[in-house]
Design a protein around this motif. Structure first.
Motif, short mmCIF file in Angstrom:
data_model
loop_
_atom_site.label_atom_id
_atom_site.label_comp_id
_atom_site.label_asym_id
_atom_site.label_seq_id
_atom_site.Cartn_x
_atom_site.Cartn_y
_atom_site.Cartn_z
N GLN A 1 74.67 25.00 -68.20
CA GLN A 1 74.62 26.11 -67.24
C GLN A 1 75.83 26.00 -66.29
N GLU B 1 69.99 33.73 -57.57
CA GLU B 1 69.69 34.85 -58.47
C GLU B 1 70.28 36.18 -58.03
N ASP C 1 67.34 10.79 -72.39
CA ASP C 1 68.41 10.87 -71.39
C ASP C 1 69.69 10.20 -71.89
N GLY D 1 69.55 27.85 -58.60
CA GLY D 1 68.51 28.88 -58.59
C GLY D 1 68.98 30.13 -57.85
N ALA E 1 68.65 19.66 -71.50
CA ALA E 1 68.20 19.37 -72.86
C ALA E 1 67.42 20.53 -73.47
N ARG E 2 67.60 20.75 -74.76
CA ARG E 2 66.82 21.73 -75.52
C ARG E 2 66.43 21.09 -76.84
N PRO F 1 62.81 22.34 -71.78
CA PRO F 1 62.48 20.95 -71.38
C PRO F 1 61.12 20.80 -70.71
N PHE G 1 70.99 32.07 -62.28
CA PHE G 1 70.98 33.17 -63.24
C PHE G 1 71.91 34.30 -62.79
N ASN H 1 71.18 14.83 -65.91
CA ASN H 1 69.99 14.46 -65.14
C ASN H 1 69.60 13.00 -65.39
N PRO I 1 71.61 28.85 -68.70
CA PRO I 1 72.10 27.76 -69.55
C PRO I 1 72.41 28.31 -70.95
N ILE J 1 59.74 17.26 -71.65
CA ILE J 1 60.12 16.17 -70.72
C ILE J 1 58.88 15.46 -70.13
N ASP K 1 69.41 15.75 -56.52
CA ASP K 1 68.91 16.98 -57.16
C ASP K 1 67.65 17.50 -56.45
N ASP K 2 67.41 18.78 -56.59
CA ASP K 2 66.17 19.40 -56.10
C ASP K 2 65.91 19.12 -54.62
N GLU L 1 75.88 22.07 -65.74
CA GLU L 1 74.82 21.07 -65.87
C GLU L 1 74.33 21.04 -67.31
P1 C2E Z 1 66.72 21.03 -63.00
O1 C2E Z 1 67.49 19.75 -63.16
O2 C2E Z 1 66.38 21.43 -61.61
O3 C2E Z 1 67.55 22.11 -63.78
C1 C2E Z 1 67.67 23.43 -63.39
C2 C2E Z 1 66.63 24.30 -64.01
O4 C2E Z 1 66.57 25.52 -63.29
C3 C2E Z 1 66.99 24.69 -65.46
O5 C2E Z 1 65.79 24.85 -66.19
C4 C2E Z 1 67.61 26.06 -65.29
O6 C2E Z 1 67.49 26.87 -66.43
C5 C2E Z 1 66.78 26.62 -64.15
N1 C2E Z 1 67.52 27.62 -63.44
C6 C2E Z 1 68.86 27.70 -63.25
N2 C2E Z 1 69.20 28.77 -62.54
C7 C2E Z 1 68.05 29.41 -62.25
C8 C2E Z 1 67.75 30.62 -61.53
O7 C2E Z 1 68.61 31.31 -61.01
N3 C2E Z 1 66.45 30.96 -61.42
C9 C2E Z 1 65.46 30.23 -61.98
N4 C2E Z 1 64.21 30.65 -61.85
N5 C2E Z 1 65.69 29.08 -62.68
C10 C2E Z 1 66.98 28.70 -62.80
P2 C2E Z 1 65.55 24.07 -67.52
O8 C2E Z 1 66.80 23.99 -68.34
O9 C2E Z 1 64.34 24.67 -68.13
O10 C2E Z 1 65.25 22.60 -67.01
C11 C2E Z 1 64.11 22.35 -66.30
C12 C2E Z 1 64.09 20.93 -65.82
O11 C2E Z 1 63.98 20.02 -66.90
C13 C2E Z 1 65.37 20.50 -65.11
O12 C2E Z 1 65.34 20.96 -63.81
C14 C2E Z 1 65.26 19.00 -65.21
O13 C2E Z 1 64.38 18.50 -64.21
C15 C2E Z 1 64.61 18.81 -66.53
N6 C2E Z 1 65.64 18.48 -67.52
C16 C2E Z 1 66.40 19.30 -68.28
N7 C2E Z 1 67.20 18.57 -69.10
C17 C2E Z 1 66.95 17.27 -68.83
C18 C2E Z 1 67.45 16.02 -69.33
O14 C2E Z 1 68.33 15.94 -70.18
N8 C2E Z 1 66.91 14.88 -68.81
C19 C2E Z 1 65.95 14.91 -67.84
N9 C2E Z 1 65.48 13.77 -67.39
N10 C2E Z 1 65.47 16.04 -67.35
C20 C2E Z 1 65.96 17.21 -67.82
#
Ligand code: C2E
Ligand code: CA
Ligand code: CA
Length: 558
Positions: free
Chosen positions: A320, A514, A365, A512, A336-337, A348, A533, A392, A538, A352, A454-455, A333
């Motif tokens: 993304q 938008e 990871d 996040g 993972a998919r 994820p 978005f 991450n 992503p 996850i 993060d977060d 960033e």
């Molecule tokens: P995250 O690290 O906070 O990643 C950002 C998530 O927010 C991503 O979801 C992304 O698609 C979503 N996002 C980005 N922009 C926006 C937006 O404008 N609005 C909204 N509503 N959402 C947005 P994704 O890809 O589904 O990932 C979800 C979570 O899964 C990630 O949150 C992270 O905590 C975890 N994750 C993803 N890949 C990995 C990885 O390789 N390893 C680990 N440990 N965790 C991962």
């Protein structure tokens, strides 16, 4: 094959394959002493396996029982009716079609007519062997594991025409008592709990302590009163909280649908109800439902072939874009998919948490970090060479692997600039065991990695953490601004966070994002980078490359 897990079809194949190699090959559930047969893919649980030796119940020396409990292969000789039986007990797991797993044993048995010498030798042993197993837990005086299983089977036969229940109770985080106050205190607590559950015991209600803090009840449904059990549970919870610790007692209830199932499987379902729902703190009693089995099946789908799926390249990264204040793509960033062979893309959130629970997250990871490092190496000396990739790091990675070593090895292997691989660490990752984490994060920064928190803002202890941890970038979660009734207050909080980051010499990135309004507001506040978005979702790596090429020189319109 010790402790190997087979599904029903595989087990049937295995049994028929090995059958001719021994005089008897049989699968037994040694806890209930029942033989298990599989015909045309369906499992049948038969009557007593001990009756081969003309006994009426299991003896204390049952080697299959010991093999099953200890998870280790055992051998034994039995002498019966002029014959010597050599039994090799091999513990295995049978995965039933609904996903539940039954611990059982495959017995490989060979026999021959006993010589005079053998007869004399085995006669002595046989006499001591048939002492029957104890059914009472010496600590609490309740039924033990064996007593409960045997009693429950009898109770179910007696009440075979009415619905019955198995209830599993335990203390959330019982280990804490043992480790904080010692085993004696732990034992005192168990005795007190037993004292409060014992009054339920009657001819038709079994009460047992199966192991550690695991208590169980079995009864006809007609005799069960949820209110009465809830009262006892609350009484126990109050008792647990008399000291300086806060612990909770909880119960899971399984209504028996198929009385033929092994008691161990029924008990597991009651435990599943207890464990699955314990996060929400409402009622202390939770009922099993079928969707818990579906969850279990799904979890098995993710974890059982995980290594193979990973090696087959089904776990990939989407990237993304992360955009700077001028609207140029600065990097992205890696997220993972799981892309299944049929093309389904699993997000994820679906795998996850399962991998975290199964202790496999660090495998994923490492894989994602490696894909990111490889990508950075491929971009080196191209028009994309200026881009960074953020990866991450899960809280659990620090427990399972040497994050520092793994990352250093990767940058070395791929010859990439450490600054280009940014590390996103969630505040929860940092919050547990703060002092050790501070050192680890510091090591990573000293080695030249950029560390992002993060977060930020999604949890509760953010400010306390900022005081202790030095990081390069604060990644602010837009979530807490969304759908709030207090838009103005939230905006001011956000502004203060950006200003505070500046005072701590940290850059900020907001995720996040938008809407255009949000970008304008954040830019005015002094936020440096954006992800959301509004700019892009992503996307697969080739698409990201095109996107980045287009918007690295020419800015995106903000
Ligand atoms: P995250 O690290 O906070 O990643 C950002 C998530 O927010 C991503 O979801 C992304 O698609 C979503 N996002 C980005 N922009 C926006 C937006 O404008 N609005 C909204 N509503 N959402 C947005 P994704 O890809 O589904 O990932 C979800 C979570 O899964 C990630 O949150 C992270 O905590 C975890 N994750 C993803 N890949 C990995 C990885 O390789 N390893 C680990 N440990 N965790 C991962
Ligand atoms: Ca992240
Ligand atoms: Ca995030």
């Amino acid at each position: 094959m010790v402790n190997a897990e087979y599904n029903v079809k595989e087990m049937q194949q295995f049994l028929s394959m090995t059958n001719g190699l021994y005089d008897i090959v049989r699968l037994v559930d040694p806890v209930e002493c029942r033989q298990i047969t599989i015909e045309d893919g369906s499992v049948r649980i038969n009557e007593g396996c001990y009756n081969v030796w003309d006994s009426s119940q299991r003896c204390i020396n049952c080697s299959s029982y010991k093999a099953c409990m200890g998870g280790q292969r055992r051998e034994k000789e039995e002498f019966f009716a002029d014959k010597v039986y050599h039994i090799l007990s091999n513990p295995v797991k049978l995965r039933l079609d609904d996903g539940t797993v039954l611990k059982c044993v495959i017995e490989f048995i060979t026999s021959h007519t006993a010589s005079e010498q053998e007869r004399a030798r085995t006669n002595d042993r046989a006499n001591e062997a048939y002492e029957s197993a104890s059914l009472i837990d010496p600590l609490t005086g309740l039924l033990n594991w064996d007593g409960f299983h045997q009693g429950a089977r009898k109770l179910l036969l007696k009440h075979k025409d009415e619905p019955c229940l198995i209830i599993a109770c335990d203390i959330l985080k019982f280990k804490l008592i043992n480790s904080l106050f010692g085993r004696q205190k732990g034992n005192d607590v168990l005795i007190e709990i037993a004292g409060l559950l014992r009054p339920y015991a009657s001819e038709d209600i079994l009460v047992g302590r199966l192991q550690a803090d695991q208590f169980a009840l079995c009864m006809p449904k007609a005799l069960f009163s949820e209110e009465s059990l809830a009262l006892s549970i609350n009484e126990i919870t109050n008792l647990l909280n008399e000291g300086s610790y806060r612990l909770r007692f909880q119960a899971g209830v399984y209504e028996i649908v198929d009385p033929e199932l092994p008691i161990a499987v029924m008990y597991d379902r009651a435990v599943m109800a207890n464990v699955t729902t314990r996060e929400d703190s409402g009622s202390p009693i939770h009922w099993f439902n079928e969707s818990m089995l579906e969850d279990l099946l799904y979890q098995q789908e993710v974890t059982s072939g995980f290594e193979k799926t990973l090696a087959a390249g089904e776990y990939q990264i989407f990237i993304q874009p992360q955009v700077d204040e001028e609207g140029r793509v600065a990097g992205g960033e890696a997220l993972a998919r799981w892309i299944k062979p049929d093309g389904t893309i699993v997000p994820p959130i679906k795998f996850i948490p399962v991998l975290e629970k199964a202790g496999l997250i660090s495998r994923l990871d490492r894989h994602v970090w490696e894909l990111a490092a490889k990508q950075l190496a491929a971009w080196k000396d191209t028009d994309l060479g200026h881009l960074h990739i953020s990866v991450n790091i899960s809280a659990l990675d620090f427990y399972y692997i040497d994050v520092y070593r793994v990352l250093l090895d990767l940058v070395e292997k791929y010859g990439i600039d450490r600054k280009k691989l940014k590390l996103e660490i969630t505040e929860t990752a940092v919050m547990n065991d703060v002092e050790k984490q501070i050192l680890r994060v510091q090591d990573l920064r000293n080695a030249g990695f950029a560390v992002e928190i993060d977060d930020f803002g999604a949890g509760y202890s953010s400010l306390a953490m900022l005081k202790d941890i030095e990081a390069d970038v604060l990644k602010i979660d837009m979530g807490f601004l969304r759908e709030t009734e207090h838009a103005d207050r939230s905006r001011r909080v956000l502004e203060a966070i950006v200003r505070m980051a500046g005072k701590l010499s940290m850059d900020t990135i907001t995720e996040g994002v938008e809407t255009k309004d949000q970008v304008e507001m954040l830019t005015a506040m002094g936020c440096h980078q954006f992800q959301g978005f509004y700019f892009a979702k992503p996307m697969p790596v080739p698409e990201f490359e095109k996107f980045a090429l287009q918007f690295s020189m020419q800015p995106l319109t903000c």
